[in-house]
Scaffold this motif. Structure first.
Motif, PDB file in Angstrom:
ATOM      1  N   ASN A  25       0.842  -1.208   0.000  1.00 12.86           N
ATOM      2  CA  ASN A  25       0.000   0.000   0.000  1.00 12.86           C
ATOM      3  C   ASN A  25       0.870   1.248   0.000  1.00 12.86           C
ATOM      4  O   ASN A  25       0.611   2.200  -0.733  1.00 12.86           O
ATOM      5  CB  ASN A  25      -0.919   0.026   1.228  1.00 12.86           C
ATOM      6  N   LYS A  76      -5.802  -2.245  -0.620  1.00 11.13           N
ATOM      7  CA  LYS A  76      -5.849  -1.020  -1.424  1.00 11.13           C
ATOM      8  C   LYS A  76      -4.879  -1.085  -2.608  1.00 11.13           C
ATOM      9  O   LYS A  76      -5.207  -0.638  -3.702  1.00 11.13           O
ATOM     10  CB  LYS A  76      -5.542   0.194  -0.532  1.00 11.13           C
ATOM     11  N   GLN A  79      -6.385  -2.513  -5.649  1.00 14.46           N
ATOM     12  CA  GLN A  79      -7.281  -1.620  -6.383  1.00 14.46           C
ATOM     13  C   GLN A  79      -6.482  -0.834  -7.422  1.00 14.46           C
ATOM     14  O   GLN A  79      -6.927  -0.666  -8.553  1.00 14.46           O
ATOM     15  CB  GLN A  79      -7.985  -0.671  -5.423  1.00 14.46           C
ATOM     16  N   HIS A  86     -11.126  -2.252  -3.382  1.00 15.98           N
ATOM     17  CA  HIS A  86     -10.240  -2.574  -2.264  1.00 15.98           C
ATOM     18  C   HIS A  86     -10.953  -3.230  -1.094  1.00 15.98           C
ATOM     19  O   HIS A  86     -10.342  -3.993  -0.356  1.00 15.98           O
ATOM     20  CB  HIS A  86      -9.443  -1.340  -1.808  1.00 15.98           C
ATOM     21  N   SER A  90      -9.436  -6.536   0.291  1.00 19.14           N
ATOM     22  CA  SER A  90      -9.036  -6.540   1.701  1.00 19.14           C
ATOM     23  C   SER A  90      -9.682  -7.698   2.456  1.00 19.14           C
ATOM     24  O   SER A  90      -9.020  -8.374   3.252  1.00 19.14           O
ATOM     25  CB  SER A  90      -9.405  -5.215   2.361  1.00 19.14           C
TER      26      SER A  90
END
Length: 165
Positions: A25, A76, A79, A86, A90
């Motif tokens: 991330n 994330k 994505q 996300h 997740s």
């Protein structure tokens, strides 16, 4: 809270996959000027959600709240890279981590549902965990100090311009 349940939170924090996803991330959002999805955000959401649960006297365990919040945005990077929403990424990534950190299957299901729905305004039928995660996620943003506030696509009504928690 039982010490073993507190340990589950710390097992997440030190889990190899959790650390890997936090790092991914961070790399994916290196140039991002808006809110980021890293450990600071995860802990802010966890703390706010826990405060809300205490204030409302909800029957939720601290380690379930913290575990859900710590994992709610770990996908994330997917994505950005794979165009997968996300919240779905997740929840998928959270499953293995939760099981390996000692959460029961029933807890995992509840937590994953809250993660999947954290971007959708809860209905009256939503579980308390879904509701407080949604609210804490929105209330965790520091809009009042954000340098990118003027370019943000959140309406002024949604922006956090005052401290609530």
């Amino acid at each position: 809270m039982k010490e073993e349940n507190q340990d589950r939170i710390n097992r997440i924090l030190h889990h190899k996959k959790f650390l890997e996803y936090v790092s991914k991330n961070e790399k994916a959002e290196k140039e991002r000027i808006f809110c980021k999805h890293g450990i600071e955000h995860f802990l802010d959401v966890a703390r706010i959600a826990y405060i809300k649960a205490l204030e409302q006297q909800l029957p939720l365990k601290k380690d379930v709240i913290y575990g859900t919040a710590l994992l709610h945005d770990i996908g994330k990077h997917r994505q950005y890279e794979e165009k997968i929403p996300h919240e779905l990424a997740s929840a998928e990534l959270a499953h293995q981590i939760l099981l390996e950190c000692g959460y029961e299957e029933e807890e995992c299901n509840l937590m994953e549902e809250a993660i999947k729905s954290h971007r959708t305004k809860p209905s009256l039928q939503s579980h308390e965990l879904e509701r407080i995660l949604y609210e804490a996620d929105k209330q965790s943003r520091l809009c009042y100090f954000c340098k990118a506030q003027s370019g943000c696509n959140w309406s002024d009504e949604k922006k956090n311009l005052f401290i609530k928690y």
